[in-house]
Scaffold this motif. Structure first.
Motif, short mmCIF file in Angstrom:
data_model
loop_
_atom_site.label_atom_id
_atom_site.label_comp_id
_atom_site.label_asym_id
_atom_site.label_seq_id
_atom_site.Cartn_x
_atom_site.Cartn_y
_atom_site.Cartn_z
N PHE A 92 0.85 -1.18 0.00
CA PHE A 92 0.00 0.00 0.00
C PHE A 92 0.89 1.24 0.00
O PHE A 92 1.92 1.28 0.67
CB PHE A 92 -0.93 0.00 1.22
N SER A 93 0.48 2.27 -0.78
CA SER A 93 1.32 3.45 -0.94
C SER A 93 0.47 4.69 -1.11
O SER A 93 -0.75 4.62 -1.30
CB SER A 93 2.24 3.27 -2.15
N ALA A 94 1.12 5.85 -1.09
CA ALA A 94 0.41 7.12 -1.25
C ALA A 94 -0.08 7.33 -2.68
O ALA A 94 -1.07 8.03 -2.90
CB ALA A 94 1.33 8.27 -0.84
N ASP A 95 0.59 6.73 -3.66
CA ASP A 95 0.20 6.91 -5.07
C ASP A 95 0.11 5.54 -5.73
O ASP A 95 0.95 5.16 -6.54
CB ASP A 95 1.26 7.78 -5.79
N PRO A 96 -0.94 4.77 -5.40
CA PRO A 96 -1.00 3.38 -5.86
C PRO A 96 -1.11 3.24 -7.37
O PRO A 96 -0.74 2.21 -7.93
CB PRO A 96 -2.25 2.84 -5.17
N LEU A 97 -1.62 4.26 -8.06
CA LEU A 97 -1.76 4.19 -9.52
C LEU A 97 -0.63 4.89 -10.23
O LEU A 97 -0.63 4.97 -11.46
CB LEU A 97 -3.11 4.78 -9.95
N GLN A 98 0.33 5.41 -9.47
CA GLN A 98 1.50 6.10 -10.03
C GLN A 98 1.08 7.19 -11.02
O GLN A 98 1.63 7.32 -12.12
CB GLN A 98 2.44 5.08 -10.68
N GLU A 99 0.10 7.97 -10.59
CA GLU A 99 -0.40 9.02 -11.47
C GLU A 99 0.62 10.13 -11.68
O GLU A 99 0.51 10.90 -12.64
CB GLU A 99 -1.72 9.58 -10.92
N GLY A 100 1.59 10.21 -10.78
CA GLY A 100 2.64 11.20 -10.99
C GLY A 100 3.36 11.03 -12.31
O GLY A 100 3.88 11.99 -12.89
N ARG A 101 3.37 9.80 -12.83
CA ARG A 101 4.05 9.53 -14.10
C ARG A 101 3.24 9.97 -15.30
O ARG A 101 3.78 10.06 -16.41
CB ARG A 101 4.34 8.03 -14.22
N VAL A 102 1.93 10.18 -15.12
CA VAL A 102 1.06 10.55 -16.24
C VAL A 102 0.41 11.90 -15.98
O VAL A 102 -0.70 12.18 -16.43
CB VAL A 102 -0.01 9.47 -16.49
N ASN A 103 1.12 12.75 -15.25
CA ASN A 103 0.68 14.10 -14.92
C ASN A 103 1.64 15.08 -15.60
O ASN A 103 2.47 15.72 -14.96
CB ASN A 103 0.67 14.25 -13.39
N PRO A 104 1.57 15.17 -16.96
CA PRO A 104 2.60 15.88 -17.71
C PRO A 104 2.66 17.38 -17.42
O PRO A 104 3.71 18.00 -17.64
CB PRO A 104 2.22 15.62 -19.17
N GLN A 105 1.55 17.95 -16.98
CA GLN A 105 1.54 19.37 -16.61
C GLN A 105 0.37 19.58 -15.66
O GLN A 105 -0.51 18.72 -15.54
CB GLN A 105 1.40 20.25 -17.86
N PRO A 106 0.35 20.69 -14.94
CA PRO A 106 -0.71 20.89 -13.95
C PRO A 106 -2.10 20.73 -14.54
O PRO A 106 -2.41 21.27 -15.61
CB PRO A 106 -0.46 22.33 -13.48
N GLY A 107 -2.92 19.94 -13.84
CA GLY A 107 -4.31 19.77 -14.23
C GLY A 107 -4.58 18.62 -15.17
O GLY A 107 -5.73 18.24 -15.37
N ILE A 108 -3.56 18.02 -15.77
CA ILE A 108 -3.72 16.98 -16.78
C ILE A 108 -3.24 15.64 -16.23
O ILE A 108 -2.12 15.51 -15.76
CB ILE A 108 -2.94 17.30 -18.07
N VAL A 109 -4.11 14.63 -16.29
CA VAL A 109 -3.72 13.24 -16.07
C VAL A 109 -4.06 12.50 -17.35
O VAL A 109 -5.23 12.35 -17.70
CB VAL A 109 -4.44 12.62 -14.86
N HIS A 110 -3.04 12.06 -18.08
CA HIS A 110 -3.23 11.49 -19.41
C HIS A 110 -2.67 10.07 -19.42
O HIS A 110 -1.49 9.85 -19.68
CB HIS A 110 -2.51 12.35 -20.44
N LYS A 111 -3.55 9.12 -19.11
CA LYS A 111 -3.10 7.73 -19.06
C LYS A 111 -3.88 6.80 -19.97
O LYS A 111 -3.53 5.63 -20.10
CB LYS A 111 -3.17 7.21 -17.62
#
Length: 345
Positions: A92-111
Motif C-alpha cells: 500500500f502506498s500514497a500513489d497506488p496508480l503512479q499518477e505522478g508519471r502521467v501528470n505531464p503538466q498541472p491539471g492533466i492526467v493522461h493515461k
C-alpha cells in the motif's frame, strides 16, 4: 480567450444558495459526527488521530441517511476516520496508480488512449476514506489563468482525444459559471465529441443539480456523460432519485462506478440491492472497482477470489445489463483491467 475569475471561491453570486450552503456546512469534526450518530465516544481519539492524516468531510444530508447508534452502518464506514487507517501493510502506498508519471503538466492526467482527465478541482464534498487520491498533490494541480490556457492548449494539440473527463477532487464543487466557461472552451475543440464528468455530488448533495448545471452540461455539441460514485443502495433516497431524473430527462447518460469495500458492500445481496436501486433511478451499473491500494485503506480490501464469487452470484440473480464490470486499475496499463479475463476500456 476570455477567462472567468478562477480562485478559491466556490460560490457564484448569481446561483441559488442551497447547494453552496450545504457545502459550507460540512461536518469536519469527528467529535460532532460521533455525537450526532450516537456512537461510542471511545472511538474519538482514534478518529482524531486518523483525521490528522486525511481530514473528515461529510455533508449533513448524507449523515441523515445513516443509522444512529450503528458503528457498522455502510455509509458511516465510508467516511468515519478509524484506527484501522493508521496501519499500512506492504503493497500500500500514497500513489497506488503512479499518477505522478502521467501528470505531464498541472491539471492533466493522461493515461488512457483517446481521453484524458482534467483535474478541475481539488476539493470534494465528502472525503471517502478509501480514496486513491487522498495524497494527490492538488496544490500542484490548482490551475491559475496561465495554467488553464496551457491545459486547454494541451487538449487541442492532442488530436487523438475524443473525450475529456472532468475529475478531481470533485469538479461539481466549481460554480456553474466556471463550468459553463470550461464546457464552452472544450466544445470549441473540433476533435472532441464527449464531455464526461465524474462526481459524487449528485449522490451526497443532490441539490447540486441546478437549472444552470443542466444548461451548460446539455447545451453544447458535446455528448454529456455523468459517471456517479455510489457504493450502497442506502445512499439513494428520494432527493437523489429526483436529481437523477432531472439529469436523465435532460439527455445526460448516467453511469455508476462503485468500489468493492470490506464491510460496506462485499456481499451479493448488497451488490444486488445497489444495482437494482441504480436502475430504478435511471443509472446503469458500469464498473465495480477492486480497491486501489492506497495507504490507510487496507482494511477495506476484498480478495479477488471473493470479488469474483460475488460477481458470479450476481450473474445468477440479475440480467446481464445490470451486472457491473469487475475491474482493477493497474499502473502503466492504458485501460481498466478486467478480473474476468476480458479487455475493456
Amino acid at each position: 480567450m476570455k477567462f472567468p475569475v478562477f480562485d478559491n471561491e466556490l460560490i457564484d453570486a448569481c446561483e441559488p444558495r442551497r447547494w453552496q450552503d450545504e457545502l459550507s456546512d460540512l461536518i469536519t469534526d469527528p467529535a460532532e459526527l460521533i455525537r450526532l450518530l450516537q456512537l461510542d465516544p471511545a472511538q474519538l481519539p482514534w478518529s482524531l488521530c486518523a483525521s490528522r492524516q486525511f481530514p473528515l468531510r461529510v455533508p449533513r444530508g448524507l449523515i441523515r441517511r445513516m443509522r444512529r447508534g450503528d458503528p457498522h452502518d455502510p455509509l458511516l464506514l465510508q467516511v468515519l476516520p478509524t484506527a484501522a487507517e493508521l496501519q499500512s501493510p506492504p503493497g500500500f502506498s500514497a500513489d497506488p496508480l503512479q499518477e505522478g508519471r502521467v501528470n505531464p503538466q498541472p491539471g492533466i492526467v493522461h493515461k488512457y488512449h483517446g481521453r484524458l482527465l482534467l483535474i478541475a478541482a481539488g476539493q470534494c464534498a465528502v472525503n471517502c476514506r478509501y480514496c486513491f487520491r487522498r495524497a494527490f498533490p492538488y496544490g500542484d494541480n490548482h490551475l491559475d489563468r496561465r495554467q488553464w490556457a496551457a491545459a486547454l492548449e494541451y487538449i487541442r494539440a492532442h488530436t487523438e482525444l475524443r473525450e475529456v473527463i472532468l475529475s478531481g477532487g470533485d469538479p461539481l464543487v466549481l460554480s456553474d459559471r466556471q463550468l459553463a466557461w470550461l464546457s464552452s472552451e472544450l466544445a470549441q475543440t473540433p476533435h472532441l465529441n464527449k464531455l464526461r464528468v465524474h462526481s459524487r455530488l449528485p449522490i451526497v448533495t443532490p441539490s447540486r443539480i441546478t437549472d444552470a448545471l443542466l444548461s451548460w452540461f446539455t447545451i453544447s455539441r458535446l455528448k454529456p456523460v455523468l459517471v456517479l460514485h455510489c457504493n450502497h443502495a442506502n445512499e439513494i433516497d428520494s432527493a437523489v432519485r429526483a436529481a437523477l431524473a432531472r439529469l436523465r430527462d435532460a439527455g445526460v447518460v448516467l453511469l455508476n462506478q462503485a468500489v468493492l469495500l470490506r464491510g460496506v458492500n462485499d456481499s451479493c445481496e448488497a451488490q444486488e440491492q445497489l444495482c437494482e436501486a441504480l436502475f430504478v433511478a435511471g443509472v446503469m451499473p458500469y464498473y465495480l472497482h477492486q480497491l486501489d491500494k492506497v495507504s490507510g485503506a487496507a482494511h477495506f480490501e476484498v480478495s479477488d477470489e471473493e470479488a469474483l464469487a460475488i460477481i458470479a452470484q450476481l450473474r445468477q440473480r440479475l440480467p446481464g445489463y445490470l451486472v457491473p464490470k469487475l475491474v482493477r486499475e493497474v499502473p502503466g496499463v492504458r485501460a481498466k483491467v478486467p478480473l474476468e479475463g476480458r479487455a475493456d476500456e
